[in-house]
Design an enzyme around this catalytic site. Structure first.
Site, PDB file in Angstrom:
ATOM      1  N   THR A 238       2.289   2.615   6.064  1.00 45.41           N
ATOM      2  CA  THR A 238       1.520   1.451   5.631  1.00 45.41           C
ATOM      3  C   THR A 238       0.094   1.462   6.191  1.00 45.41           C
ATOM      4  O   THR A 238      -0.158   2.041   7.260  1.00 45.41           O
ATOM      5  CB  THR A 238       2.243   0.173   6.125  1.00 45.41           C
ATOM      6  OG1 THR A 238       1.406  -0.953   5.909  1.00 45.41           O
ATOM      7  CG2 THR A 238       2.580   0.236   7.609  1.00 45.41           C
ATOM      8  N   ASP A 239      -0.811   0.769   5.498  1.00 41.11           N
ATOM      9  CA  ASP A 239      -2.183   0.619   6.014  1.00 41.11           C
ATOM     10  C   ASP A 239      -2.226  -0.308   7.231  1.00 41.11           C
ATOM     11  O   ASP A 239      -3.226  -0.337   7.958  1.00 41.11           O
ATOM     12  CB  ASP A 239      -3.131   0.110   4.914  1.00 41.11           C
ATOM     13  CG  ASP A 239      -2.740  -1.244   4.327  1.00 41.11           C
ATOM     14  OD1 ASP A 239      -1.682  -1.799   4.706  1.00 41.11           O
ATOM     15  OD2 ASP A 239      -3.498  -1.765   3.476  1.00 41.11           O
ATOM     16  N   GLU A 240      -1.146  -1.069   7.466  1.00 45.55           N
ATOM     17  CA  GLU A 240      -1.172  -2.051   8.561  1.00 45.55           C
ATOM     18  C   GLU A 240      -1.264  -1.397   9.934  1.00 45.55           C
ATOM     19  O   GLU A 240      -1.608  -2.052  10.917  1.00 45.55           O
ATOM     20  CB  GLU A 240       0.060  -2.965   8.499  1.00 45.55           C
ATOM     21  CG  GLU A 240       0.154  -3.697   7.186  1.00 45.55           C
ATOM     22  CD  GLU A 240       0.966  -4.985   7.239  1.00 45.55           C
ATOM     23  OE1 GLU A 240       1.366  -5.397   8.339  1.00 45.55           O
ATOM     24  OE2 GLU A 240       1.185  -5.567   6.165  1.00 45.55           O
TER      25      GLU A 240
ATOM     26  N   TYR B 177       6.069  -5.376  13.169  1.00 53.49           N
ATOM     27  CA  TYR B 177       6.278  -4.462  12.031  1.00 53.49           C
ATOM     28  C   TYR B 177       5.307  -3.289  12.096  1.00 53.49           C
ATOM     29  O   TYR B 177       5.707  -2.119  12.079  1.00 53.49           O
ATOM     30  CB  TYR B 177       6.123  -5.217  10.698  1.00 53.49           C
ATOM     31  CG  TYR B 177       5.950  -4.283   9.506  1.00 53.49           C
ATOM     32  CD1 TYR B 177       6.999  -3.481   9.078  1.00 53.49           C
ATOM     33  CD2 TYR B 177       4.731  -4.201   8.821  1.00 53.49           C
ATOM     34  CE1 TYR B 177       6.844  -2.606   7.991  1.00 53.49           C
ATOM     35  CE2 TYR B 177       4.568  -3.344   7.745  1.00 53.49           C
ATOM     36  CZ  TYR B 177       5.620  -2.541   7.337  1.00 53.49           C
ATOM     37  OH  TYR B 177       5.459  -1.679   6.276  1.00 53.49           O
TER      38      TYR B 177
ATOM     39  N   LYS C   7       5.940   0.764  12.660  1.00 51.26           N
ATOM     40  CA  LYS C   7       5.555   1.798  11.683  1.00 51.26           C
ATOM     41  C   LYS C   7       4.572   2.787  12.330  1.00 51.26           C
ATOM     42  O   LYS C   7       4.627   3.990  12.069  1.00 51.26           O
ATOM     43  CB  LYS C   7       4.921   1.154  10.437  1.00 51.26           C
ATOM     44  CG  LYS C   7       5.882   0.371   9.555  1.00 51.26           C
ATOM     45  CD  LYS C   7       6.964   1.213   8.901  1.00 51.26           C
ATOM     46  CE  LYS C   7       6.459   2.112   7.805  1.00 51.26           C
ATOM     47  NZ  LYS C   7       7.577   2.760   7.067  1.00 51.26           N
TER      48      LYS C   7
HETATM   49  P1  NAD Z   1      12.156  -2.980   1.179  1.00 50.75           P
HETATM   50  O1  NAD Z   1      12.323  -3.863   2.366  1.00 50.75           O
HETATM   51  O2  NAD Z   1      12.089  -3.581  -0.175  1.00 50.75           O
HETATM   52  O3  NAD Z   1      13.326  -1.882   1.151  1.00 50.75           O
HETATM   53  C1  NAD Z   1      13.764  -1.219   2.295  1.00 50.75           C
HETATM   54  C2  NAD Z   1      15.041  -0.439   1.932  1.00 50.75           C
HETATM   55  O4  NAD Z   1      15.433   0.293   3.113  1.00 50.75           O
HETATM   56  C3  NAD Z   1      16.219  -1.314   1.542  1.00 50.75           C
HETATM   57  O5  NAD Z   1      16.886  -0.762   0.441  1.00 50.75           O
HETATM   58  C4  NAD Z   1      17.120  -1.293   2.769  1.00 50.75           C
HETATM   59  O6  NAD Z   1      18.497  -1.453   2.480  1.00 50.75           O
HETATM   60  C5  NAD Z   1      16.825   0.096   3.325  1.00 50.75           C
HETATM   61  N1  NAD Z   1      17.078   0.175   4.769  1.00 50.75           N
HETATM   62  C6  NAD Z   1      16.643  -0.661   5.740  1.00 50.75           C
HETATM   63  N2  NAD Z   1      17.129  -0.282   6.944  1.00 50.75           N
HETATM   64  C7  NAD Z   1      17.860   0.841   6.725  1.00 50.75           C
HETATM   65  C8  NAD Z   1      18.594   1.714   7.554  1.00 50.75           C
HETATM   66  N3  NAD Z   1      18.684   1.507   8.884  1.00 50.75           N
HETATM   67  N4  NAD Z   1      19.209   2.781   7.003  1.00 50.75           N
HETATM   68  C9  NAD Z   1      19.147   3.009   5.663  1.00 50.75           C
HETATM   69  N5  NAD Z   1      18.483   2.197   4.823  1.00 50.75           N
HETATM   70  C10 NAD Z   1      17.847   1.130   5.333  1.00 50.75           C
HETATM   71  O7  NAD Z   1      10.856  -2.120   1.501  1.00 50.75           O
HETATM   72  P2  NAD Z   1       9.714  -1.633   0.496  1.00 50.75           P
HETATM   73  O8  NAD Z   1       8.742  -2.722   0.292  1.00 50.75           O
HETATM   74  O9  NAD Z   1      10.348  -0.969  -0.655  1.00 50.75           O
HETATM   75  O10 NAD Z   1       8.987  -0.539   1.432  1.00 50.75           O
HETATM   76  C11 NAD Z   1       9.437   0.812   1.431  1.00 50.75           C
HETATM   77  C12 NAD Z   1       8.595   1.592   2.418  1.00 50.75           C
HETATM   78  O11 NAD Z   1       7.229   1.530   2.065  1.00 50.75           O
HETATM   79  C13 NAD Z   1       8.663   1.059   3.854  1.00 50.75           C
HETATM   80  O12 NAD Z   1       8.701   2.158   4.734  1.00 50.75           O
HETATM   81  C14 NAD Z   1       7.384   0.274   4.021  1.00 50.75           C
HETATM   82  O13 NAD Z   1       6.968   0.277   5.381  1.00 50.75           O
HETATM   83  C15 NAD Z   1       6.442   1.065   3.147  1.00 50.75           C
HETATM   84  N6  NAD Z   1       5.337   0.310   2.538  1.00 50.75           N
HETATM   85  C16 NAD Z   1       5.575  -0.835   1.847  1.00 50.75           C
HETATM   86  C17 NAD Z   1       4.515  -1.504   1.222  1.00 50.75           C
HETATM   87  C18 NAD Z   1       4.722  -2.769   0.421  1.00 50.75           C
HETATM   88  O14 NAD Z   1       3.753  -3.407   0.033  1.00 50.75           O
HETATM   89  N7  NAD Z   1       5.947  -3.165   0.126  1.00 50.75           N
HETATM   90  C19 NAD Z   1       3.219  -0.996   1.341  1.00 50.75           C
HETATM   91  C20 NAD Z   1       3.014   0.177   2.087  1.00 50.75           C
HETATM   92  C21 NAD Z   1       4.074   0.818   2.662  1.00 50.75           C
HETATM   93  O1  DAU Z   2      -0.276  -3.633   3.649  1.00 49.58           O
HETATM   94  C1  DAU Z   2       0.961  -3.071   3.359  1.00 49.58           C
HETATM   95  C2  DAU Z   2       2.058  -4.036   3.752  1.00 49.58           C
HETATM   96  O2  DAU Z   2       2.057  -5.072   2.783  1.00 49.58           O
HETATM   97  C3  DAU Z   2       3.441  -3.385   3.825  1.00 49.58           C
HETATM   98  O3  DAU Z   2       3.439  -2.412   4.840  1.00 49.58           O
HETATM   99  C4  DAU Z   2       4.521  -4.438   4.110  1.00 49.58           C
HETATM  100  O4  DAU Z   2       5.812  -3.842   4.095  1.00 49.58           O
HETATM  101  C5  DAU Z   2       4.435  -5.495   3.019  1.00 49.58           C
HETATM  102  O5  DAU Z   2       5.370  -6.512   3.267  1.00 49.58           O
HETATM  103  C6  DAU Z   2       3.015  -6.078   2.962  1.00 49.58           C
HETATM  104  O6  DAU Z   2       2.730  -6.837   4.152  1.00 49.58           O
HETATM  105  P1  DAU Z   2       1.957  -8.246   4.072  1.00 49.58           P
HETATM  106  O7  DAU Z   2       2.239  -9.030   5.288  1.00 49.58           O
HETATM  107  O8  DAU Z   2       0.525  -8.042   3.692  1.00 49.58           O
HETATM  108  O9  DAU Z   2       2.721  -8.859   2.777  1.00 49.58           O
HETATM  109  P2  DAU Z   2       3.241 -10.331   2.443  1.00 49.58           P
HETATM  110  O10 DAU Z   2       3.635 -10.317   1.000  1.00 49.58           O
HETATM  111  O11 DAU Z   2       4.225 -10.829   3.428  1.00 49.58           O
HETATM  112  O12 DAU Z   2       1.920 -11.199   2.585  1.00 49.58           O
HETATM  113  C7  DAU Z   2       0.746 -10.891   1.846  1.00 49.58           C
HETATM  114  C8  DAU Z   2      -0.340 -11.851   2.303  1.00 49.58           C
HETATM  115  O13 DAU Z   2       0.010 -13.170   1.861  1.00 49.58           O
HETATM  116  C9  DAU Z   2      -0.474 -11.955   3.820  1.00 49.58           C
HETATM  117  O14 DAU Z   2      -1.837 -12.110   4.160  1.00 49.58           O
HETATM  118  C10 DAU Z   2       0.311 -13.208   4.187  1.00 49.58           C
HETATM  119  C11 DAU Z   2       0.139 -14.090   2.964  1.00 49.58           C
HETATM  120  N1  DAU Z   2       1.266 -14.995   2.645  1.00 49.58           N
HETATM  121  C12 DAU Z   2       2.513 -14.449   2.584  1.00 49.58           C
HETATM  122  C13 DAU Z   2       3.600 -15.250   2.295  1.00 49.58           C
HETATM  123  C14 DAU Z   2       5.008 -14.664   2.247  1.00 49.58           C
HETATM  124  C15 DAU Z   2       1.033 -16.319   2.374  1.00 49.58           C
HETATM  125  O15 DAU Z   2      -0.115 -16.794   2.407  1.00 49.58           O
HETATM  126  N2  DAU Z   2       2.101 -17.106   2.085  1.00 49.58           N
HETATM  127  C16 DAU Z   2       3.387 -16.634   2.048  1.00 49.58           C
HETATM  128  O16 DAU Z   2       4.332 -17.439   1.798  1.00 49.58           O
END
Ligand code: NAD
Ligand code: DAU
Length: 348
Positions: A130-132, A156, A160
């Site tokens: 992630t970019d975080e 988180y 990561k």
């Molecule tokens: P998600 O939370 O939707 O899915 C995570 C999946 O991992 C689920 O299917 C869960 O069952 C599985 N999992 C969790 N713990 C596990 C374990 N111990 N063993 C096996 N499986 C397990 O997550 P996502 O949003 O699909 O993100 C996927 C990846 O991409 C993550 O590594 C996250 O850090 C990264 N990422 C997400 C975003 C985003 O915006 N969602 C952005 C950048 C990077």
């Molecule tokens: O940047 C990549 C990341 O983006 C991933 O690594 C994470 O897995 C993914 O969950 C996401 O993280 P964020 O914290 O940015 O996503 P989230 O959807 O939780 O929130 C997006 C933005 O919106 C953040 O600034 C918080 C804000 N927010 C979120 C929720 C759930 C609100 O203002 N209200 C809300 O109820």
């Protein structure tokens, strides 16, 4: 074949669906099915002879070693993680277990397999991050490059960041051919409705308030999930082992802007008397809330010729359309029924 971890989550599901549609290569999905894992996401492909599923926790060393021994994948794509920042603030332990120890365990088992096979050149361990990990930017700071210092601010992002460092070390010390991707915020079909965009869609459709944290001016760089999946495919095919690739959408927007846009799209597709915008409420901020993320995508663009194809307006329309067209999926996620699907499906 390739092995995907976390394939029942949001991005993993989209990746497997796209992979099977576009590539002629089997995939095994290793997922523990936590609350975020929904096996129903892939129920329509369960009989595809190119799809295999193993319900395994990546922290379980012997189970992972056994899966690798049985399938011998030519690549491991590691998506599995605890992914929700708000949950990491209230319950950080699971994040350290899965994101740090789980990644260590996978690297350890992958290295053992790779060594046993005589270190084949073509093997890849692709770590989806992630970019975080880069921390928070000021309003006018340049966007994150791959050289940006690691400054994670939440449990988180710290977990990561630790996993990214482990992946780097396994390359530097043991020569394991790893690739790391650091991506910005994804959105699209199958996203669990705890994250901003699906949460707002669902609350809006129910006529509930739309809770914007703080002043709503935190900035994220939004990428449609299909574009992220194609970027991962490009890195897998053409990336250089040991390198990191930042992936972003060139779509920096404040949260308030995202929510306002969403209320417009909802009003167009599912009109509500009085509109949706009146539901917006500013609520208490997230502790330690990072102010701004932005990705500089020059490296992946120049090296791998990857560009996002779907702009934010189009992506938002597709996403709202998907949530409106998949009410059964949403209802089963909201009620928790999706967690029992495997039991029902495979009850003898
Ligand atoms: P998600 O939370 O939707 O899915 C995570 C999946 O991992 C689920 O299917 C869960 O069952 C599985 N999992 C969790 N713990 C596990 C374990 N111990 N063993 C096996 N499986 C397990 O997550 P996502 O949003 O699909 O993100 C996927 C990846 O991409 C993550 O590594 C996250 O850090 C990264 N990422 C997400 C975003 C985003 O915006 N969602 C952005 C950048 C990077
Ligand atoms: O940047 C990549 C990341 O983006 C991933 O690594 C994470 O897995 C993914 O969950 C996401 O993280 P964020 O914290 O940015 O996503 P989230 O959807 O939780 O929130 C997006 C933005 O919106 C953040 O600034 C918080 C804000 N927010 C979120 C929720 C759930 C609100 O203002 N209200 C809300 O109820």
């Amino acid at each position: 074949m390739i092995l995907v971890t976390g394939g029942c989550g949001f991005i993993g599901t989209n990746f497997i669906r796209l992979w099977l549609a576009e590539k002629n290569e089997p995939v095994v999905n290793v997922d523990a099915l936590t609350y975020a894992g929904n096996a129903e996401n892939l129920s329509d492909i369960q009989d595809n002879p190119d799809y295999y599923f193993e319900q395994v926790d990546i922290c379980d060393a012997s189970a992972i070693a056994d899966v690798l021994k049985r399938y011998r994948p030519r690549a491991i794509l590691h998506f599995a993680a605890e992914s929700h920042v708000d949950r990491s603030i209230t319950s950080p332990e699971a994040f350290l277990q899965t994101n740090v120890m789980g990644t260590f365990n996978l690297l350890h088992s992958a290295l053992a397999m790779w060594n046993t096979q005589g270190q084949p050149d073509g093997f890849r361990f692709l770590h989806v991050s992630t970019d975080e990990v880069y921390g928070s930017l000021g309003k006018r700071d340049p966007a994150f490059t791959e050289q940006h210092r690691y400054q994670p601010n939440s449990p988180y992002s710290a977990s990561k960041a630790a996993s990214d460092h482990l992946v780097r070390a396994w390359h530097h010390t043991y020569d394991l051919p790893v690739l790391t991707t650091n991506c910005s915020n994804n959105y699209g079909p199958y996203q669990f409705p705890e994250k901003l965009i699906p949460l707002m869609i669902e609350r809006g459709l129910s006529g509930e308030s739309l809770p914007v944290y703080g002043d709503g001016n935190n900035v994220r760089d939004w990428l449609y999930v299909e574009d992220h999946c194609h970027a991962i495919m490009a890195v897998l095919e053409k990336g250089t082992p040991g390198e990191t690739y930042n992936i972003g959408g060139n779509e920096e927007r404040t949260n308030l802007d995202v929510v306002e846009n969403l209320t417009n799209v909802l009003q167009m597709m599912k009109p509500r008397e009085g509109g949706y915008r009146e539901l917006i409420r500013f609520v208490k901020d997230r502790p330690g809330h990072d102010r701004r993320y932005a990705i500089n995508p020059t490296h992946i663009r120049d090296q791998l010729n990857w560009y996002p194809q779907i702009d934010f307006c189009e992506g938002l329309r597709r996403t709202v359309d998907w949530y409106l067209s998949n009410r059964t999926w949403v209802d089963r996620v909201k009620s928790g029924e999706y967690r029992h699907w495997l039991d029902h499906q495979y009850r003898s």
